[in-house]
Motif scaffolding. Sequence first.
Motif, short mmCIF file in Angstrom:
data_model
loop_
_atom_site.label_atom_id
_atom_site.label_comp_id
_atom_site.label_asym_id
_atom_site.label_seq_id
_atom_site.Cartn_x
_atom_site.Cartn_y
_atom_site.Cartn_z
N LEU A 6 -17.29 0.29 -3.05
CA LEU A 6 -16.15 0.00 -2.19
C LEU A 6 -14.84 0.25 -2.94
CD1 LEU A 6 -15.05 -1.01 0.50
CD2 LEU A 6 -15.22 -3.35 -0.39
N ARG A 7 -14.76 -0.21 -4.19
CA ARG A 7 -13.56 0.00 -5.01
C ARG A 7 -13.30 1.50 -5.22
NH1 ARG A 7 -12.37 -4.55 -8.66
NH2 ARG A 7 -12.04 -3.09 -10.37
N THR A 8 -14.38 2.25 -5.45
CA THR A 8 -14.25 3.70 -5.65
C THR A 8 -13.71 4.38 -4.39
OG1 THR A 8 -16.08 3.69 -7.22
CG2 THR A 8 -15.47 5.82 -6.27
N ILE A 9 -14.24 4.00 -3.23
CA ILE A 9 -13.79 4.59 -1.96
C ILE A 9 -12.31 4.28 -1.72
CG2 ILE A 9 -14.04 4.49 0.55
CD1 ILE A 9 -17.06 4.00 0.06
N ILE A 10 -11.93 3.03 -1.97
CA ILE A 10 -10.53 2.63 -1.76
C ILE A 10 -9.60 3.41 -2.67
CG2 ILE A 10 -8.88 0.74 -2.02
CD1 ILE A 10 -11.14 -1.17 -1.17
N LEU A 11 -9.96 3.49 -3.97
CA LEU A 11 -9.11 4.21 -4.93
C LEU A 11 -9.08 5.71 -4.64
CD1 LEU A 11 -10.12 2.27 -8.15
CD2 LEU A 11 -7.85 2.33 -7.11
N TYR A 12 -10.21 6.25 -4.17
CA TYR A 12 -10.24 7.68 -3.84
C TYR A 12 -9.23 8.00 -2.74
CZ TYR A 12 -11.77 12.03 -1.71
OH TYR A 12 -11.79 13.30 -1.16
N MET A 40 -1.54 10.68 -15.29
CA MET A 40 -1.53 9.22 -15.42
C MET A 40 -2.18 8.55 -14.21
SD MET A 40 2.21 8.53 -17.13
CE MET A 40 1.93 6.75 -17.25
N ILE A 41 -1.93 9.08 -13.01
CA ILE A 41 -2.53 8.50 -11.81
C ILE A 41 -4.06 8.61 -11.85
CG2 ILE A 41 -2.85 8.89 -9.33
CD1 ILE A 41 0.15 9.44 -9.14
N SER A 42 -4.56 9.76 -12.29
CA SER A 42 -6.02 9.93 -12.37
C SER A 42 -6.63 8.98 -13.38
CB SER A 42 -6.36 11.38 -12.72
OG SER A 42 -5.89 11.71 -14.02
N GLU A 43 -5.94 8.76 -14.50
CA GLU A 43 -6.44 7.84 -15.51
C GLU A 43 -6.42 6.40 -14.99
OE1 GLU A 43 -7.79 8.31 -18.51
OE2 GLU A 43 -7.72 10.48 -18.24
N LEU A 44 -5.35 6.02 -14.35
CA LEU A 44 -5.23 4.65 -13.83
C LEU A 44 -6.26 4.37 -12.75
CD1 LEU A 44 -1.34 4.35 -13.65
CD2 LEU A 44 -2.84 2.99 -15.11
N LEU A 56 -8.66 -4.96 -8.70
CA LEU A 56 -8.29 -3.72 -8.02
C LEU A 56 -6.79 -3.56 -7.92
CD1 LEU A 56 -9.50 -1.23 -6.62
CD2 LEU A 56 -9.46 -2.51 -4.47
N ILE A 57 -6.10 -4.66 -7.71
CA ILE A 57 -4.64 -4.61 -7.57
C ILE A 57 -3.97 -4.13 -8.84
CG2 ILE A 57 -4.20 -7.00 -8.29
CD1 ILE A 57 -2.48 -5.12 -5.40
N HIS A 58 -4.62 -4.36 -10.00
CA HIS A 58 -4.06 -3.90 -11.28
C HIS A 58 -4.12 -2.38 -11.41
CE1 HIS A 58 -4.50 -8.02 -13.51
NE2 HIS A 58 -3.75 -8.08 -12.42
N GLY A 59 -4.93 -1.74 -10.60
CA GLY A 59 -4.94 -0.28 -10.56
C GLY A 59 -4.02 0.27 -9.50
N ILE A 60 -3.91 -0.46 -8.39
CA ILE A 60 -3.08 0.02 -7.27
C ILE A 60 -1.60 -0.06 -7.59
CG2 ILE A 60 -2.42 -0.46 -4.88
CD1 ILE A 60 -5.28 -1.35 -4.36
N ILE A 61 -1.16 -1.17 -8.20
CA ILE A 61 0.28 -1.35 -8.48
C ILE A 61 0.84 -0.25 -9.38
CG2 ILE A 61 1.97 -2.84 -9.60
CD1 ILE A 61 0.46 -5.24 -8.49
N PRO A 62 0.19 0.08 -10.53
CA PRO A 62 0.73 1.16 -11.37
C PRO A 62 0.75 2.51 -10.65
CG PRO A 62 -0.85 -0.14 -12.61
CD PRO A 62 -0.97 -0.57 -11.19
N ILE A 63 -0.27 2.78 -9.81
CA ILE A 63 -0.33 4.06 -9.11
C ILE A 63 0.83 4.17 -8.12
CG2 ILE A 63 -1.65 5.40 -7.42
CD1 ILE A 63 -4.20 4.42 -8.79
N VAL A 64 1.08 3.11 -7.36
CA VAL A 64 2.19 3.11 -6.41
C VAL A 64 3.53 3.19 -7.15
CG1 VAL A 64 3.37 1.78 -4.62
CG2 VAL A 64 0.87 1.86 -4.66
N THR A 65 3.61 2.54 -8.31
CA THR A 65 4.84 2.61 -9.12
C THR A 65 5.11 4.04 -9.58
OG1 THR A 65 4.46 0.36 -9.92
CG2 THR A 65 5.99 1.72 -11.18
#
Length: 224
Positions: A6-12, A40-44, A56-65
């Motif tokens: 589920l986390r992979t699908i969301i991040l994808y 950087m986005i791909s790494e995060l 999961l939010i710790h990955g989403i916030i940097p990507i949106v930033t």
Amino acid sequence: MYIIMLRTIILYFLVVLIMRIMGKRQIGQLQPFELVITIMISELASLPMQDPRIPLIHGIIPIVTLLFLEIVLSLLQLKSEKARTVLCGEPTLLINKGKIDISALKSQRVNINDLMEELRLKDYFNVEDIEYAILETSGQISLIPKTHLTNATKQDLSLKVKQESVPVTIILDGKVNIANIKYLNKDAQWLMKELKKNNINSPKDVFLGLIDSKGQFYYQKYTK
């Protein structure tokens, strides 16, 4: 297991959305700041996929930033020529008037084999056939061949042709480039005369103004 899926699908889908918002450039056409943000986005995105202990939010916030940062930098380089130079660099002439600029090759760390390969890929096999070779800020090389070789019919019919040159931008986004006007051995009075000829009151009304490869003044005004 299902949580990781589920986390992979969301991040994808999040990364796909981010890439769509960033634009349609191909990897080879990205500016340096865009390429860094993409990496950087791909790494995060990969970190929360690999380690379920990372929220999961710790990955989403940097990507949106990073998306916000990319949008801000893109707008900045659109509005400011100085910012564009700092962020993207400037094109470099590798071949100038038919001669290889050795100092430019060294400064851009381009070896002669790479240059010759680019010529061959564009169906040119002799340096003397090229009037200008320009290393663009995206890393690609643009070629302007000698005019009498661009079309066989011109040479075959012995037509007199004038050698085309590199286009020079003099107005961009309503701002006059004084350095480029001086490069053309012109002045502000000449520019105002050209604008008046085309019923333009001020450079601020012009989105793009340049001297094209044929030496003609080309412009595009802001659309209402």
